[in-house]
Scaffold this active site. Sequence first.
Site, PDB file in Angstrom:
ATOM      1  N   GLU A  94       0.826  -1.210   0.000  1.00 18.36           N
ATOM      2  CA  GLU A  94       0.000   0.000   0.000  1.00 18.36           C
ATOM      3  C   GLU A  94       0.855   1.251   0.000  1.00 18.36           C
ATOM      4  OE1 GLU A  94      -2.793  -2.220   3.297  1.00 18.36           O
ATOM      5  OE2 GLU A  94      -1.844  -0.327   3.769  1.00 18.36           O
ATOM      6  N   CYS A 107       3.168   8.199   2.001  1.00 22.09           N
ATOM      7  CA  CYS A 107       3.649   7.162   2.904  1.00 22.09           C
ATOM      8  C   CYS A 107       3.828   5.897   2.069  1.00 22.09           C
ATOM      9  CB  CYS A 107       2.607   6.965   4.008  1.00 22.09           C
ATOM     10  SG  CYS A 107       3.047   5.656   5.145  1.00 22.09           S
ATOM     11  N   CYS A 114       5.848  -7.918   7.054  1.00 19.45           N
ATOM     12  CA  CYS A 114       6.970  -7.469   7.879  1.00 19.45           C
ATOM     13  C   CYS A 114       7.329  -8.585   8.850  1.00 19.45           C
ATOM     14  CB  CYS A 114       6.599  -6.212   8.656  1.00 19.45           C
ATOM     15  SG  CYS A 114       7.952  -5.571   9.671  1.00 19.45           S
ATOM     16  N   CYS A 118       5.266  -6.715  15.386  1.00 20.53           N
ATOM     17  CA  CYS A 118       4.690  -5.833  16.415  1.00 20.53           C
ATOM     18  C   CYS A 118       3.195  -6.163  16.536  1.00 20.53           C
ATOM     19  CB  CYS A 118       4.906  -4.374  16.046  1.00 20.53           C
ATOM     20  SG  CYS A 118       6.645  -4.016  15.740  1.00 20.53           S
ATOM     21  N   CYS A 121       0.190  -4.044  14.972  1.00 25.03           N
ATOM     22  CA  CYS A 121       0.365  -3.570  13.594  1.00 25.03           C
ATOM     23  C   CYS A 121      -0.206  -4.572  12.596  1.00 25.03           C
ATOM     24  CB  CYS A 121       1.854  -3.349  13.332  1.00 25.03           C
ATOM     25  SG  CYS A 121       2.242  -3.041  11.605  1.00 25.03           S
ATOM     26  N   CYS A 338      -0.876   1.321   8.406  1.00 25.61           N
ATOM     27  CA  CYS A 338      -0.114   0.516   7.455  1.00 25.61           C
ATOM     28  C   CYS A 338      -0.571  -0.930   7.519  1.00 25.61           C
ATOM     29  CB  CYS A 338       1.378   0.637   7.699  1.00 25.61           C
ATOM     30  SG  CYS A 338       1.984  -0.249   9.119  1.00 25.61           S
TER      31      CYS A 338
END
Length: 357
Positions: A94, A107, A114, A118, A121, A338
Amino acid sequence: MSAKPLIYDLEYDELSQRLTSWGEPAYRTRQIWEGLYHHFWQSPAEFTHLPLKLRQRLEDTLHFSHLKTGTVLHSQDGETTKTLFYLPDGQAVEAVLMRYQRRRTLCISTQAGCAMGCVFCATGQMGFRRHLTSGEIVEQVLYYARQLAHIGEKVTNVVVMGMGEPFHNYDNTMAAIDRLNDPRGYNFGQRRFTISTVGLVPMIRRFAAENRQVNLAVSLHAANDELRQSMLPVNRKYPLGELLDACKDYIRQTNRRITFEWALIHEVNDTPEHARQLARWLTGLLCHVNVIPLNPTQGYAGVATTRERAIAFRDTLIQAGVPCTIRIRRGIDIQAGCGQLAIHADSQQENSKIPSE
Ligand code: SAH
Ligand code: SF4
């Protein structure tokens, strides 16, 4: 990855070598570079000033795009646009455009998924898929630059805060920034980039040693190791003491301010005591703290702080001499956090495999 490279993955010199090996004169590189990075052309057919044979050769040997536009969402106030892109291997990433007064801030993503995990997230909840190439990072910027050019506007800032951990994909991220910075091409100033990292200490040290003009943001979210590692698994590897040492060295070496990021989660990390703990680490440092109410995600039970608690947190920091700003959640109605769109793209793909009940 396909054998045909993406043209945005090539350095100027690499493109030049390619063209020379085809017997093309040196000025062709400049012409093509300008077409890509000044005019934002996206297919060989648009390079009408090039000989047909050369255009055909470009078409046959290079990809001119890796980003296939999927869902595009506009926030209700019209100020935030989020685009989901599909990569050739089906991965989704994105990029978000935020309009604020004269600013046009992008952004962008550096990875599909990822690896840092975390807990709050959406991208972390997806897990790691793959690194983006430098060209795939560059192309996100050019996509919006092209759109803005149609209405006489320009990108003013780029924040590397979309999906992924940029310091886990260090070389490609820096190559993308360097290519966008190239004065022969897009010529986008290094100072207008901000990279956000979850706190990969060796890479912060490397970044400091390279003494770039790019701004640095570090995601903290907690000021004691126990709480931080319950939210950010990376804290086990790089605990707060080591992280803040690296940040201090960065500031000393570069004389540049660091932005610390803190997502305020109701009754998890949003009390005045948490603010005092944070101030103990940061007092006297050339820094700024951005607090932002948590953007809720499906995979995490925490909720956003309240306005009153956010103000109390900020004021506690300011009283301790640490500058702090409450940031608003841009585009909350379009899931501009995100990874939030990509995770939906994922579940749609998965759902499509499951027969409906
Ligand atoms: N991987 C980098 C950059 C991408 S995340 C990093 O972690 O810094 C960009 C920022 O969004 C980080 O500060 C991250 O902690 C924050 N973030 C992630 N999920 C969030 C959520 N649900 N609500 C608020 N902030 C979030
Ligand atoms: Fe990765 Fe950043 Fe999300 Fe953590 S907050 S999982 S580092 S993208």
